[in-house]
Scaffold this motif. Structure first.
Motif, PDB file in Angstrom:
ATOM      1  N   TYR A   1      96.771   7.303  38.261  1.00 28.66           N
ATOM      2  CA  TYR A   1      95.977   6.248  37.564  1.00 28.66           C
ATOM      3  C   TYR A   1      96.787   6.350  35.733  1.00 28.66           C
ATOM      4  O   TYR A   1      97.149   5.189  35.689  1.00 28.66           O
TER       5      TYR A   1
ATOM      6  N   GLN B   1     100.001   4.250  36.436  1.00 28.82           N
ATOM      7  CA  GLN B   1      99.593   2.808  36.663  1.00 28.82           C
ATOM      8  C   GLN B   1      99.181   2.082  35.445  1.00 28.82           C
ATOM      9  O   GLN B   1      99.330   0.898  34.997  1.00 28.82           O
TER      10      GLN B   1
ATOM     11  N   PHE C   1      85.218   5.410  35.205  1.00 28.85           N
ATOM     12  CA  PHE C   1      86.475   5.983  35.687  1.00 28.85           C
ATOM     13  C   PHE C   1      85.973   7.056  36.819  1.00 28.85           C
ATOM     14  O   PHE C   1      86.462   7.175  37.644  1.00 28.85           O
TER      15      PHE C   1
ATOM     16  N   HIS D   1      86.793   6.457  40.910  1.00 38.43           N
ATOM     17  CA  HIS D   1      87.705   7.246  41.342  1.00 38.43           C
ATOM     18  C   HIS D   1      87.114   7.934  42.225  1.00 38.43           C
ATOM     19  O   HIS D   1      87.619   8.765  43.459  1.00 38.43           O
TER      20      HIS D   1
ATOM     21  N   LEU E   1      93.430  -2.414  38.955  1.00 37.04           N
ATOM     22  CA  LEU E   1      93.610  -2.208  37.515  1.00 37.04           C
ATOM     23  C   LEU E   1      94.497  -3.439  37.229  1.00 37.04           C
ATOM     24  O   LEU E   1      94.347  -4.006  35.976  1.00 37.04           O
TER      25      LEU E   1
ATOM     26  N   LEU F   1      93.825   1.128  44.186  1.00 37.49           N
ATOM     27  CA  LEU F   1      93.696   1.417  42.839  1.00 37.49           C
ATOM     28  C   LEU F   1      94.440   0.775  41.824  1.00 37.49           C
ATOM     29  O   LEU F   1      93.900   0.174  40.910  1.00 37.49           O
TER      30      LEU F   1
END
Length: 216
Positions: free
Chosen positions: A173, A176, A138, A142, A110, A106
């Motif tokens: 998330y 990050q 999203f 996810h 990103l 993930l």
């Protein structure tokens, strides 16, 4: 580019279609360099090698162009999430392996796309179409990683495993995204600290999923 037609007049003829594709790719290239607010349509046309008239023949203006670019870019990201989810499913076994794999995948997706995503996220505050597409992406992306975690449900000790997974993923998330500066111009964290962040997030997520809250 069928999905883009909601935001642009995509030509059917080969040469015109190629010109429009160059406009999309040129915009993405520029977004990797700086935010959309700092880019002009003239620059996009110059980078793409097309005329301004050709661009306006496909989109009404800059906002509509960004929506069309977002559609294609998020489709590509969905492919990245699919590839990573399939790889993790093959290679990672058990919660102790799946959690760090999910956190790292993930984060690295990103990170790879941060410069472009930043423009979408900043624009979403004032553009409902950008916001809706971002939220849909999203949830879907996810969901692919959440499914991997739920496959390890028997190892999770938290009394509400689905809730624990969803909460963990949101926190991972958010952390990050903040580190990468997706909600502002420029990253917030030191690049040298990125791998440490991934490790810390993996440890915290695993600890939470294996946590048994005291009885109340």
């Amino acid at each position: 580019m069928p999905a883009i037609t909601a935001h642009a007049r995509v030509p059917k003829q080969g040469r015109s279609r190629q010109s429009f594709e160059r406009i999309i790719e040129g915009t993405i290239d520029l977004l990797r360099e700086r935010s959309y607010d700092q880019i002009t349509l003239a620059e996009i046309c110059e980078r793409s090698g097309v005329s301004t008239g050709s661009l306006y023949g496909r989109v009404a203006g800059k906002d509509e162009l960004l929506r069309a670019v977002q559609v294609l870019f998020l489709e590509r990201m969905a492919g990245q999430f699919n590839t990573e989810a399939e790889r993790i499913a093959r290679e990672a076994h058990g919660l102790a392996q799946v959690v760090p794999a999910v956190v790292a995948s993930l984060g690295n997706i990103l990170k790879e796309n941060a410069s472009v995503l930043r423009s979408f996220m900043l624009r979403s505050a004032s553009d409902e179409a950008i916001e809706a597409a971002g939220k849909k992406s999203f949830v879907e992306n996810h969901g692919k990683f959440i499914a991997l975690l739920k496959a390890c449900a028997k190892e999770i000790r938290h009394p509400q495993p689905d809730r624990a997974i969803d909460t963990s993923m949101l926190l991972i998330y958010a952390t990050q995204a903040r580190f990468l500066g997706l909600d502002s111009v420029g990253g917030q964290g030191e690049a040298s600290k990125w791998n440490e962040l991934l490790q810390d997030l993996s440890d915290m997520m695993l600890a939470f999923l294996l946590f048994t809250p005291p009885k109340r």
